[in-house]
Design a protein around this motif. Sequence first.
Motif, PDB file in Angstrom:
ATOM      1  N   THR A  68      37.798   8.284   0.086  1.00 15.21           N
ATOM      2  CA  THR A  68      37.552   8.676  -0.886  1.00 15.21           C
ATOM      3  C   THR A  68      37.307  10.525  -0.851  1.00 15.21           C
ATOM      4  OG1 THR A  68      35.025   8.439  -0.861  1.00 15.21           O
ATOM      5  CG2 THR A  68      36.007   6.769  -1.780  1.00 15.21           C
ATOM      6  N   LEU A  69      37.156  11.050   0.449  1.00 21.52           N
ATOM      7  CA  LEU A  69      36.741  12.283   0.836  1.00 21.52           C
ATOM      8  C   LEU A  69      35.430  12.719  -0.027  1.00 21.52           C
ATOM      9  CD1 LEU A  69      40.273  14.054   0.232  1.00 21.52           C
ATOM     10  CD2 LEU A  69      39.321  12.925   2.150  1.00 21.52           C
ATOM     11  N   ASN A  70      34.569  11.704  -0.263  1.00 23.79           N
ATOM     12  CA  ASN A  70      33.251  12.028  -0.597  1.00 23.79           C
ATOM     13  C   ASN A  70      32.460  12.655   0.492  1.00 23.79           C
ATOM     14  OD1 ASN A  70      33.747  11.018  -3.177  1.00 23.79           O
ATOM     15  ND2 ASN A  70      32.907   9.035  -2.735  1.00 23.79           N
ATOM     16  N   ILE A  71      31.539  13.463   0.131  1.00 19.57           N
ATOM     17  CA  ILE A  71      30.681  14.194   1.190  1.00 19.57           C
ATOM     18  C   ILE A  71      29.692  13.178   1.752  1.00 19.57           C
ATOM     19  CG2 ILE A  71      29.028  15.877   1.953  1.00 19.57           C
ATOM     20  CD1 ILE A  71      30.735  17.748  -0.102  1.00 19.57           C
ATOM     21  N   GLU A  72      29.679  12.717   3.161  1.00 17.17           N
ATOM     22  CA  GLU A  72      28.635  11.983   3.467  1.00 17.17           C
ATOM     23  C   GLU A  72      27.590  12.649   4.324  1.00 17.17           C
ATOM     24  OE1 GLU A  72      30.336   8.498   5.621  1.00 17.17           O
ATOM     25  OE2 GLU A  72      31.356   7.852   3.821  1.00 17.17           O
ATOM     26  N   GLN A  73      27.979  13.764   5.205  1.00 17.56           N
ATOM     27  CA  GLN A  73      26.979  14.372   5.962  1.00 17.56           C
ATOM     28  C   GLN A  73      27.341  15.735   5.921  1.00 17.56           C
ATOM     29  OE1 GLN A  73      26.170  11.698   9.483  1.00 17.56           O
ATOM     30  NE2 GLN A  73      24.066  12.745   9.557  1.00 17.56           N
ATOM     31  N   VAL A  74      26.213  16.606   6.114  1.00 17.46           N
ATOM     32  CA  VAL A  74      26.318  18.280   6.059  1.00 17.46           C
ATOM     33  C   VAL A  74      25.505  18.747   7.167  1.00 17.46           C
ATOM     34  CG1 VAL A  74      26.397  20.297   4.946  1.00 17.46           C
ATOM     35  CG2 VAL A  74      27.032  18.366   3.737  1.00 17.46           C
ATOM     36  N   GLY A 114      24.765  23.310  13.428  1.00 11.90           N
ATOM     37  CA  GLY A 114      24.323  22.385  14.246  1.00 11.90           C
ATOM     38  C   GLY A 114      23.090  21.580  13.692  1.00 11.90           C
ATOM     39  N   GLN A 115      22.455  21.951  12.765  1.00  7.15           N
ATOM     40  CA  GLN A 115      21.319  21.138  12.100  1.00  7.15           C
ATOM     41  C   GLN A 115      21.797  20.371  10.760  1.00  7.15           C
ATOM     42  OE1 GLN A 115      18.144  21.130  13.515  1.00  7.15           O
ATOM     43  NE2 GLN A 115      19.373  22.392  15.000  1.00  7.15           N
ATOM     44  N   CYS A 116      21.240  19.079  10.878  1.00  4.66           N
ATOM     45  CA  CYS A 116      21.756  18.268   9.486  1.00  4.66           C
ATOM     46  C   CYS A 116      20.939  18.857   8.282  1.00  4.66           C
ATOM     47  CB  CYS A 116      21.305  16.898   9.908  1.00  4.66           C
ATOM     48  SG  CYS A 116      21.850  15.832   8.513  1.00  4.66           S
ATOM     49  N   LEU A 117      21.750  19.353   7.491  1.00  4.82           N
ATOM     50  CA  LEU A 117      21.133  19.564   6.163  1.00  4.82           C
ATOM     51  C   LEU A 117      21.134  18.572   5.204  1.00  4.82           C
ATOM     52  CD1 LEU A 117      22.646  23.354   5.783  1.00  4.82           C
ATOM     53  CD2 LEU A 117      20.562  22.464   6.811  1.00  4.82           C
ATOM     54  N   MET A 118      21.987  17.601   5.302  1.00  7.15           N
ATOM     55  CA  MET A 118      22.246  16.358   4.479  1.00  7.15           C
ATOM     56  C   MET A 118      22.504  14.985   5.217  1.00  7.15           C
ATOM     57  SD  MET A 118      24.104  15.665   0.488  1.00  7.15           S
ATOM     58  CE  MET A 118      25.557  15.027   1.362  1.00  7.15           C
ATOM     59  N   ASN A 119      21.841  14.138   5.089  1.00  5.36           N
ATOM     60  CA  ASN A 119      22.095  12.834   6.002  1.00  5.36           C
ATOM     61  C   ASN A 119      22.857  12.003   5.233  1.00  5.36           C
ATOM     62  OD1 ASN A 119      20.230  11.531   4.105  1.00  5.36           O
ATOM     63  ND2 ASN A 119      18.799  11.474   5.434  1.00  5.36           N
ATOM     64  N   ARG A 120      23.145  10.574   5.799  1.00 11.20           N
ATOM     65  CA  ARG A 120      23.971   9.743   5.025  1.00 11.20           C
ATOM     66  C   ARG A 120      23.461   8.973   3.924  1.00 11.20           C
ATOM     67  NH1 ARG A 120      27.982   7.475   8.705  1.00 11.20           N
ATOM     68  NH2 ARG A 120      28.883   9.199   9.631  1.00 11.20           N
ATOM     69  N   GLN A 121      22.192   9.171   3.755  1.00 15.83           N
ATOM     70  CA  GLN A 121      21.510   8.536   2.699  1.00 15.83           C
ATOM     71  C   GLN A 121      21.311   9.781   1.498  1.00 15.83           C
ATOM     72  OE1 GLN A 121      19.901   8.210   5.653  1.00 15.83           O
ATOM     73  NE2 GLN A 121      21.204   6.511   5.844  1.00 15.83           N
ATOM     74  N   GLY A 122      21.956  10.956   1.766  1.00 17.84           N
ATOM     75  CA  GLY A 122      22.097  11.890   0.465  1.00 17.84           C
ATOM     76  C   GLY A 122      20.901  12.876   0.585  1.00 17.84           C
ATOM     77  N   LYS A 123      19.793  12.597   1.376  1.00 16.23           N
ATOM     78  CA  LYS A 123      18.772  13.271   1.647  1.00 16.23           C
ATOM     79  C   LYS A 123      19.016  14.848   1.985  1.00 16.23           C
ATOM     80  CE  LYS A 123      13.875  13.224   3.214  1.00 16.23           C
ATOM     81  NZ  LYS A 123      12.856  12.702   4.063  1.00 16.23           N
TER      82      LYS A 123
END
Length: 389
Positions: free
Chosen positions: A362-368, A372-381
Amino acid sequence: MKLFKQANIYSPEHLGIKDVLVSGSKIIAIDNNISVSSSHGLEIVDCQGTILVPGFIDSLVHITGGGGEGGFTTRTPQMPFSDAVKGGVTSLVGVLGTDAVSRSLEDLLAKAKALKENGLSVYCHTGSYHYPVLTISNSIEKDIMLIEEFIGVGEVAIADHRGSQMSWQELARVAAQARVGGMLSGKSGIVSIHVGDGESGLDLLHDVANNSDIPLSQFYPTHINRTKQVLEQGLVLAKAGGYIDFTTSTTEQILADGEIAAPQALKNALDNGVNIKQITMSSDGNASLPVFDENGRLTDLQIGQVQSLHQALVDAVKELNINFEDALKTITSNPANILALYNKGEIKQGFDADIVLLNKETLNIEQVFAHGQCLMNRQGKIKSTYFNL
């Protein structure tokens, strides 16, 4: 340290299935199968089912809000940190716009620093729509040289009734000062140009290039998809060595009035032989999207959305069959090169670990990830912040 395993990497060029090792804020290795001798402090990120791409670069965002063309009640709000992260944007450029009275460069700079503290890479332009150019230090060169976040000037308005109706000589002087400031500080010194729908279009940029020593590449005109006429002029400018930027935020009313959607404008440019390296897209996030009648009176106003940048990428690939690498370049490596952001825009050893994981279907965003730091996880938090400014 983070190890991204079995990532289908687009750098934006396709690198295939590889592992990416991140230490601190940097990418330190890309290889077929990376193993780390000690797992102490190592986080494994499973990338199966995703596409790993560079963090998006949004070259035009009104981070402190914009608008005001219909009075004080039409001033648009600041951009929240979460808007950028949800849109996969890890680097952005903040600008003023029409209003440089109730909006200030000092506030723009403070907002940029707040967003940086939350994990984003944020840059700014000194000045606004108007001439003489508003600065903090009373000098374009000083602002660019001595203020870390300032990398250029703009967005300066041309072909627009809200602009200062500059002569080519005035614009040439602004560009010359920005150019020198950029040279002396190792920055781009770019001049961001807001292009309205006036009859003169891009003529002023050609006048500067034809009558001075300032090249077309000193300018970074945006809203080139505003009308068919402006788009046609933009294609000529790009083929002559200039850059063109398409705005992804729009409304049904604006499209009905003649604007070309950014993905379609991108397709038109590529079909007409424009070099992909000359083209970018930006969101114009949190700007006002005004509609004026024939007498210049405001009739409607909506707000630009940073997340429209990602949506334009999806639409370009899924609806218009534009090559994924080409579409991705317009929001990663191309703006990085134009803005002289030398460690941004690519998945490459030694570059900043700004990474977005997209669903491969889908090309939807899953993680950001940023630095090197996670700003958004797989749950969208979204990463916790004090106020989500």
